[in-house]
Design a protein around this motif. Structure first.
Motif, mmCIF file in Angstrom:
data_model
loop_
_atom_site.group_PDB
_atom_site.id
_atom_site.type_symbol
_atom_site.label_atom_id
_atom_site.label_comp_id
_atom_site.label_asym_id
_atom_site.label_seq_id
_atom_site.Cartn_x
_atom_site.Cartn_y
_atom_site.Cartn_z
ATOM 1 N N ALA A 105 -1.251 9.581 4.122
ATOM 2 C CA ALA A 105 -1.690 9.693 2.716
ATOM 3 C C ALA A 105 -3.418 9.623 2.925
ATOM 4 O O ALA A 105 -4.087 9.705 1.651
ATOM 5 N N GLY A 106 -4.014 9.454 3.825
ATOM 6 C CA GLY A 106 -5.405 9.354 4.115
ATOM 7 C C GLY A 106 -5.910 8.047 3.553
ATOM 8 O O GLY A 106 -7.315 7.810 2.984
ATOM 9 N N VAL A 107 -5.296 7.066 3.499
ATOM 10 C CA VAL A 107 -6.002 5.705 2.830
ATOM 11 C C VAL A 107 -6.664 4.978 3.991
ATOM 12 O O VAL A 107 -6.047 4.844 5.194
ATOM 13 N N LYS A 108 -8.088 4.822 3.653
ATOM 14 C CA LYS A 108 -8.880 4.015 4.678
ATOM 15 C C LYS A 108 -8.571 2.876 4.843
ATOM 16 O O LYS A 108 -8.089 1.810 4.030
ATOM 17 N N ARG A 109 -8.469 2.390 6.251
ATOM 18 C CA ARG A 109 -8.399 1.075 6.660
ATOM 19 C C ARG A 109 -9.667 0.404 7.464
ATOM 20 O O ARG A 109 -10.128 1.032 8.233
ATOM 21 N N GLU A 124 2.726 6.318 7.096
ATOM 22 C CA GLU A 124 2.697 6.753 5.719
ATOM 23 C C GLU A 124 1.277 6.553 5.031
ATOM 24 O O GLU A 124 0.752 7.654 4.604
ATOM 25 N N LEU A 125 0.727 5.553 5.429
ATOM 26 C CA LEU A 125 -0.573 5.293 4.975
ATOM 27 C C LEU A 125 -1.742 6.312 5.651
ATOM 28 O O LEU A 125 -2.480 6.982 4.967
ATOM 29 N N ALA A 182 0.790 -1.178 0.052
ATOM 30 C CA ALA A 182 0.201 -0.049 0.103
ATOM 31 C C ALA A 182 0.754 1.193 0.002
ATOM 32 O O ALA A 182 0.631 2.222 -0.663
ATOM 33 N N ALA A 183 1.937 1.305 0.660
ATOM 34 C CA ALA A 183 2.780 2.363 1.030
ATOM 35 C C ALA A 183 3.585 2.817 -0.444
ATOM 36 O O ALA A 183 3.547 3.570 -1.046
#
Lengths: 474, 103
Positions: free
Chosen positions: A220-224, A216-217, A168-169
């Motif tokens: 970056a605003g990555v939804k988990r 880092e995720l 993902a990163a």
């Protein structure tokens, strides 16, 4: 060995990832003649795939652990070895006799020792819809990035395991962040993993790296979605969405690519085909070949190093490769036992440190119950389209092992030869029959372990040496 | 079928050569992995599975799953183990006679 026991090489190594490359360099430095066979066009294995020709941009995206592979390649190209790329090994026996094909041309060779460095496969992730085009293993997505500089545009990553955060990163750095991470591990898994915290702290570098990636995720605003379950790939001709349950609610995410990942398992295809002994690892939910502290298998001339012997990661593989090469050099009288032991001591110590975080990671990121025991309707064997329900039905009819399951419904008999259904079939049968995995066993893997044309068999150059064995391929 | 690709290159490849796949011509980067190049060109499915005739495509990209197999010069090969070369003619794998196997 007798005086007329003619061998082409002291050591044949199968696989040019970290274990194979490190072993080749180490063995060559001890004066052994080394043959290094690898299926890919370039050195590196999957972890360091295409490391030799990666661009600066790609290197920055993939990170420094990837670029560490360059040192191994640099070391290796300085060594005097025979390296054969695009070599597909389709038969090997416990006596060191190998058959392989390079671009349609079959060859056989014999070595005093053989080192299997065939690495890992991603654990099969049987969920509804996983055969749709657009559903891929997460490692495949990473290979596309490493090898071709390709990044998925509207992708989700689903499953569990530290590799998910890395991939993902890397996608974030490549300018195409995943739409979301759908993670199946639960808070309970995390708390139970705390029993292994002491080990994890010894392997602190991995924890720091993991925390860095998660940070880092987040930036970056990555939804988990943590603690997700009931994953299902949806679409007609190709993947269009991932459906899952999260905190009691049904979720549906439109996407074009679904990357699945539930950790990696040893690739035992060749060690199985060679009839080496294996055992079930309950902690890692997979079979491991039996090896001693030097990587020696149940056959004296055959060694296994790297993830193929049990998952320990790239650095662990490199160390295990060097350790096996030292033992092999001593076996063949090129190194005295005392020098071998002295050289190996720091490597063993470092390897123990590399493995220290593993029990924590295994417990914190387990394969989900959905993929360990899929619903009846889920396809388990992709090639022959056999469902989990089919396998359970065979068990109810008296099928007690995977080899019988082949006769019942062809599970494991397609082109992948069980690589992506074998573990699931064994686990399903063991569960219904209430027998252990060691009792249940695994598919009997027979050579050729890669599809082969009659023409390739006919080309084998030395009929006296190989014809009999080749005729026995069944 | 050719559609917009779900993948994009970090850097646009150069040195494109003509490759035929399933009757259409594609301009693919020479020396690139064939399975990757077809994905990037928007080819979603490279074969139909015997049994259900369901579409399949590259899955593991490491030579293990055999999902990406295609026909080249009459032989079944894994697209992820082949490099693109000029004039390559690649056929989609279809169940024999276009029929599903009797099971």
């Amino acid at each position: 060995m007798s005086a007329n026991d003619r061998r082409d090489f002291d050591l044949a190594i199968i696989g040019a990832g970290p274990a194979g490359m490190a072993a080749a360099a180490q063995a060559a430095s001890a004066g052994l003649s080394v043959l290094l066979l690898d299926e890919q066009a370039r050195l590196g294995g999957q972890i360091y795939r295409d490391i030799e020709r990666t661009s600066e941009q790609r290197g920055r995206i993939l990170g420094k652990d990837y670029l560490a592979g360059r040192a191994l390649v640099d070391d290796l190209v300085k060594s005097s070895i025979t390296y054969v790329p695009q070599a597909s090994v389709w038969q090997a026996d416990q006596d060191g006799h190998l058959c392989y094909t390079v671009e349609g041309l079959a060859t056989q060779t014999k070595a005093h020792r053989v080192l299997l460095a065939t690495g890992a496969l991603e654990r099969p992730v049987p969920i509804p819809g996983w055969t749709l085009p657009g559903v891929m293993m997460a490692g495949a997505g990473q290979i596309l990035l490493k090898q071709s500089g390709l990044v998925a545009k509207r992708a989700v990553i689903a499953g569990s395991g530290p590799l998910i955060y890395l991939i993902a990163a890397q996608m974030v750095r490549a300018g195409n962040p995943p739409l979301a991470l759908i993670e199946t591990q639960t808070a309970a898994d995390f708390w139970q993993a705390q029993h292994h915290l002491a080990g994890a702290l010894r392997g602190w570098r991995y924890l720091i790296k993991g925390l860095g990636l998660i940070g880092e995720l987040r930036r970056a605003g990555v939804k988990r979605y943590r603690g997700a379950s009931d994953l299902q790939a949806e679409g007609q001709e190709r993947a269009e969405a991932l459906r899952f349950s999260h905190r009691g609610k049904q979720q549906w995410l439109a996407c074009e690519t679904i990357f699945l990942h539930m950790g990696v398992v040893p690739n035992t295809q060749l060690s199985r085909a060679m009839n080496l002994d294996h055992y079930w690892s309950a902690a890692q939910h997979c079979f491991h070949p039996k090896t001693d502290g030097w990587g020696r298998s149940s056959a004296a001339a055959i060694f296994i190093a790297g993830d193929g012997a049990g998952i320990a990661g790239a650095k662990g593989a490199e160390l295990a490769g060097r350790i096996a090469a030292l033992r092999i050099a001593a076996d063949l009288g090129r190194l005295d036992e005392a020098t071998m032991a002295q050289s190996a001591t720091p490597l063993h110590r470092e390897l123990a440190r590399e493995r220290a975080a593993r029990p924590f990671l295994d417990r914190a990121y387990p394969a989900s119950s959905q993929v360990l025991a899929p619903d009846d309707a889920t396809m388990v064997c992709r090639c022959e389209e056999v469902s989990a329900g089919d396998i359970r039905r065979y068990a109810a009819m008296g099928c007690d092992g995977p080899n019988q399951a082949k006769a019942f419904g062809r599970a494991g008999m397609g082109p992948c030869q069980g690589r992506y259904c074998g573990l699931t079939v064994s686990m399903l049968l063991a569960s219904v029959n209430q027998r252990s995995l060691d009792e249940t066993g695994y598919f009997r893997i027979r050579p050729p372990i890669k599809p082969l044309t009659l023409g390739e068999i006919a080309q084998l150059d030395d009929p006296d040496a190989g014809a009999k064995e080749v005729m026995d391929l069944g | 079928m050719k559609t917009a690709s779900p993948f994009e290159y970090l850097a646009q490849p150069t040195n494109l050569v003509a490759v035929r796949f399933d009757g259409q011509t594609y301009q693919l980067p020479k020396g690139e992995n064939l399975a990757a190049a077809l994905l990037a060109a928007g080819v979603r499915s490279t074969r139909e599975n015997p049994g259900s005739n369901a579409p399949r495509a590259a899955f593991c990209m490491m030579g293990a799953c055999y999902e990406c197999r295609v026909r080249i010069d009459g032989a079944s090969v894994q697209a992820c183990m082949i490099q693109v070369r000029d004039g390559l003619v690649v056929e989609k794998m279809q169940p024999i006679g276009g029929q599903s196997y009797e099971r």
